[in-house]
Scaffold this active site. Structure first.
Site, short mmCIF file in Angstrom:
data_model
loop_
_atom_site.label_atom_id
_atom_site.label_comp_id
_atom_site.label_asym_id
_atom_site.label_seq_id
_atom_site.Cartn_x
_atom_site.Cartn_y
_atom_site.Cartn_z
N CYS A 1 -6.69 1.34 -0.14
CA CYS A 1 -6.53 0.39 0.99
C CYS A 1 -6.95 -0.95 0.63
O CYS A 1 -7.87 -1.10 -0.20
CB CYS A 1 -7.79 1.11 1.85
SG CYS A 1 -7.97 -0.08 3.31
N CYS B 1 0.24 5.48 7.57
CA CYS B 1 -1.14 5.11 8.05
C CYS B 1 -1.09 4.32 9.23
O CYS B 1 -0.06 3.57 9.50
CB CYS B 1 -2.01 3.99 7.03
SG CYS B 1 -3.50 3.60 7.44
N CYS C 1 -2.32 -1.82 9.31
CA CYS C 1 -1.46 -2.69 8.56
C CYS C 1 -0.07 -2.39 8.83
O CYS C 1 0.80 -2.48 7.96
CB CYS C 1 -1.98 -2.55 7.12
SG CYS C 1 -3.33 -2.87 6.70
N GLN D 1 -17.91 -10.16 13.58
CA GLN D 1 -16.44 -10.47 13.52
C GLN D 1 -16.23 -9.87 12.35
O GLN D 1 -16.74 -10.01 11.27
CB GLN D 1 -16.26 -11.88 13.55
CG GLN D 1 -16.47 -12.41 14.91
CD GLN D 1 -15.59 -12.46 16.12
OE1 GLN D 1 -14.56 -11.88 15.84
NE2 GLN D 1 -16.12 -12.62 17.38
N CYS E 1 -9.99 -11.96 22.00
CA CYS E 1 -9.35 -10.83 20.76
C CYS E 1 -8.34 -9.91 21.67
O CYS E 1 -7.31 -9.24 20.90
CB CYS E 1 -10.55 -9.93 20.18
SG CYS E 1 -11.08 -8.99 21.32
N GLU F 1 -26.15 -10.57 25.77
CA GLU F 1 -25.58 -9.63 25.22
C GLU F 1 -26.01 -8.28 25.50
O GLU F 1 -27.38 -8.04 25.77
CB GLU F 1 -25.84 -9.60 23.85
CG GLU F 1 -25.72 -8.65 22.89
CD GLU F 1 -24.35 -8.02 22.69
OE1 GLU F 1 -23.46 -8.93 22.65
OE2 GLU F 1 -23.93 -6.95 22.81
N TYR G 1 -21.62 -12.73 26.06
CA TYR G 1 -21.22 -11.77 25.17
C TYR G 1 -21.45 -12.35 23.85
O TYR G 1 -20.55 -12.31 22.80
CB TYR G 1 -19.74 -11.59 25.29
CG TYR G 1 -19.18 -11.16 26.62
CD1 TYR G 1 -19.17 -9.94 27.13
CD2 TYR G 1 -18.81 -12.15 27.55
CE1 TYR G 1 -19.00 -9.39 28.45
CE2 TYR G 1 -18.62 -11.69 28.85
CZ TYR G 1 -18.48 -10.35 29.24
OH TYR G 1 -18.12 -10.00 30.66
N ASP H 1 -17.00 -14.75 25.22
CA ASP H 1 -16.19 -14.01 24.03
C ASP H 1 -16.38 -12.46 24.35
O ASP H 1 -16.98 -11.63 23.61
CB ASP H 1 -17.12 -14.31 22.71
CG ASP H 1 -16.39 -13.82 21.47
OD1 ASP H 1 -15.25 -13.29 21.71
OD2 ASP H 1 -16.93 -14.00 20.34
N CYS I 1 0.79 -1.21 -0.01
CA CYS I 1 -0.01 -0.04 0.23
C CYS I 1 0.93 1.35 0.04
O CYS I 1 1.82 1.43 0.70
CB CYS I 1 -1.03 -0.13 1.31
SG CYS I 1 -1.82 1.59 1.54
C1 LIG Z 1 -16.05 -9.75 20.90
S1 LIG Z 1 -17.57 -9.45 20.82
C2 LIG Z 1 -18.50 -11.24 20.53
C3 LIG Z 1 -19.71 -11.34 19.95
C4 LIG Z 1 -19.95 -12.71 19.55
N1 LIG Z 1 -19.85 -13.26 20.30
C5 LIG Z 1 -19.53 -12.83 18.00
O1 LIG Z 1 -18.73 -13.62 17.74
O2 LIG Z 1 -19.86 -11.91 17.35
C6 LIG Z 1 -18.25 -9.15 22.36
C7 LIG Z 1 -19.78 -8.47 22.38
O3 LIG Z 1 -19.91 -8.34 23.78
C8 LIG Z 1 -20.99 -7.23 23.78
N2 LIG Z 1 -20.57 -6.61 25.25
C9 LIG Z 1 -19.74 -5.85 25.93
N3 LIG Z 1 -19.95 -5.55 26.73
C10 LIG Z 1 -20.77 -6.48 27.37
C11 LIG Z 1 -21.32 -6.78 28.68
N4 LIG Z 1 -20.91 -6.28 29.66
N5 LIG Z 1 -22.09 -7.72 28.74
C12 LIG Z 1 -22.74 -8.17 27.69
N6 LIG Z 1 -22.35 -7.91 26.55
C13 LIG Z 1 -21.31 -7.16 26.44
C14 LIG Z 1 -20.57 -6.21 22.67
O4 LIG Z 1 -21.63 -5.65 22.34
C15 LIG Z 1 -20.20 -7.43 21.66
O5 LIG Z 1 -21.37 -7.53 21.01
#
Ligand SMILES: C[S@@+](CC[C@H](N)C(=O)[O-])C[C@H]1O[C@@H](n2cnc3c(N)ncnc32)[C@H](O)[C@@H]1O
Length: 397
Positions: A104, A15, A18, A230, A352, A280, A259, A325, A9
């Protein structure tokens, strides 16, 4: 640092994205494996080799760009004055400046012409860029989402309250980019975050759909403008494949998807569990989850719209497994405490932010033992990598 013969790029070096694109992809994977090995060496002696991302370029399904008024010193007066309005990403090492992006390789080849058309629209209609310092002006962020497996595409302009010519904006987008939906959101907040207090759909349904194939299961998900999804679609199929194999091992009667976003993990494994409960905090993601479950004909998934730390503690859980997650900030201390005080038989931690996972593991070891750690490269050309840890309640917990 500037663009080199090994970087693709022209913005490499300036930037903020990347940062490792000048390294061969195999070298990037080796570096991630070495970093994971060092991080988890106190707990896991075996090498951790991330599953590679199926797409190395154009792997993202979402980008957020900022409009920004950069300031330069006027040599005559010595004062800072607004210089060029830019539309792009933050500059490397200068997070208070934005770089005008002309090419990009993250989203799709069509992004450049969209950015060119939006800049031209702003110039031709004299639409002012929002100035963080004075809180004057309109244009703040541009969010673009693409369903890699469906071809559906969303463009959302986020602007400060004011008189914005929506029709000409929609025309500029449609003439340059195959958007299936176009939105404008109004953002009156002080913080420089892509958000909106109100949303208006100018064209299309106001969301896109994306499909994922995980093992034998193919699902199509509704992705609303602000719902989490994701960002690397094809690597997500691999990540969820790990979760699916894990669930298949023991076929839980009740599985918690904590989550859970819009239920994407839960709906990729629900045929292997008696029941799934997805928790969530963001209401639009939960609403998407309901739509997704109905489209999938999945009657055994329940959606709870709550913060995990409020929902989990003290609950009489009959679940025999949980997938967690959390966002980059990791588990809320109250959620971590609840998982340790009343351990579930099995726990899959999808992270992550592996550094944080490594910090949280010793606390989890009060009630669980580690079965394995794996990784998936969701973010080529960056130092980021997704780690997955399988835990089992220790018998003496
Ligand atoms: C890394 S993402 C994972 C979402 C899903 N498992 C996926 O694979 O798409 C984290 C998620 O947690 C939610 N989140 C953040 N803080 C939270 C909380 N305190 N309680 C519940 N959900 C939460 C975010 O809105 C988001 O959707």
């Amino acid at each position: 640092m500037s663009a080199t013969s090994s970087s693709r790029c022209r913005h490499f070096g300036s930037c903020g994205g990347c940062l490792t694109q000048d390294q061969a992809y195999e070298a990037q994977l080796a570096a991630k494996s070495a970093a994971l090995g060092e991080l988890f060496s106190p707990f896991w002696p075996s090498p951790i080799e991330p599953l590679p991302s199926p797409d190395v370029w154009y792997y993202r399904n979402k980008v957020e760009l900022s409009f920004h008024l950069n300031y330069d010193k006027n040599p005559a007066t010595g004062k800072l004055e607004p210089s060029n309005p830019a539309l792009g990403f933050k500059r490397r090492g200068r997070w208070y400046e934005t770089l005008d992006i002309e090419e990009c390789f993250l989203l799709s080849p069509e992004l450049s012409s969209l950015l060119g058309a939006v800049r031209e629209w702003a110039r031709a209609h004299d639409v002012p860029v929002y100035d963080q310092k004075t809180r004057r002006g309109l244009l703040r962020h541009l969010v673009v989402r693409e369903g890699k497996n469906t071809g559906e595409r969303l463009v959302m302009l986020l602007a400060a309250p004011g008189d914005l010519d929506r029709k000409s904006f929609a025309r500029a987008v449609s003439s340059s980019y195959p958007a299936t939906t176009i939105l404008v959101g109004t953002n009156d907040s002080i913080s420089d975050v892509a958000q909106a207090q109100s949303l208006e759909t100018l064209e299309g349904p106001g969301f896109i759909r994306e499909s994922l194939t995980v093992g034998p299961v193919k699902r199509t998900f509704r992705v609303s403008p602000f719902s989490f999804f994701q960002t690397n679609t094809r690597a997500t199929e691999k990540l969820y494949g790990l979760a699916r194999d894990w669930v298949a091992d023991e076929k839980p009667k009740t599985l918690l998807d904590l989550y859970g976003g819009s239920g994407t993990i839960g709906l990729s494994v629900n045929d292997l569990a008696g029941k799934v409960v997805s928790v969530e905090a963001v209401a639009s993601a939960t609403a998407d989850g309901h739509v997704n479950a109905e489209a999938a004909g999945a009657a055994n998934i329940e959606f709870v719209s709550a913060a995990v730390e409020a929902w989990l503690p003290g609950r009489d859980l009959e679940a025999d497994a949980a997938i967690v997650d959390p966002p980059r900030s990791g588990l809320h201390p109250k959620a971590l405490k609840a998982l340790v005080e009343r351990p579930l038989p099995r726990l899959l931690y999808v992270s992550c932010n592996p550094k944080l996972l490594a910090r949280e593991l010793p606390e989890l070891f009060k009630a669980y033992r580690l079965e394995w750690i794996k990784a998936v490269d969701m973010f080529p050309h960056t130092e980021h990598v997704e780690a997955v840890a399988s835990l089992r309640a220790s018998t003496n917990a």
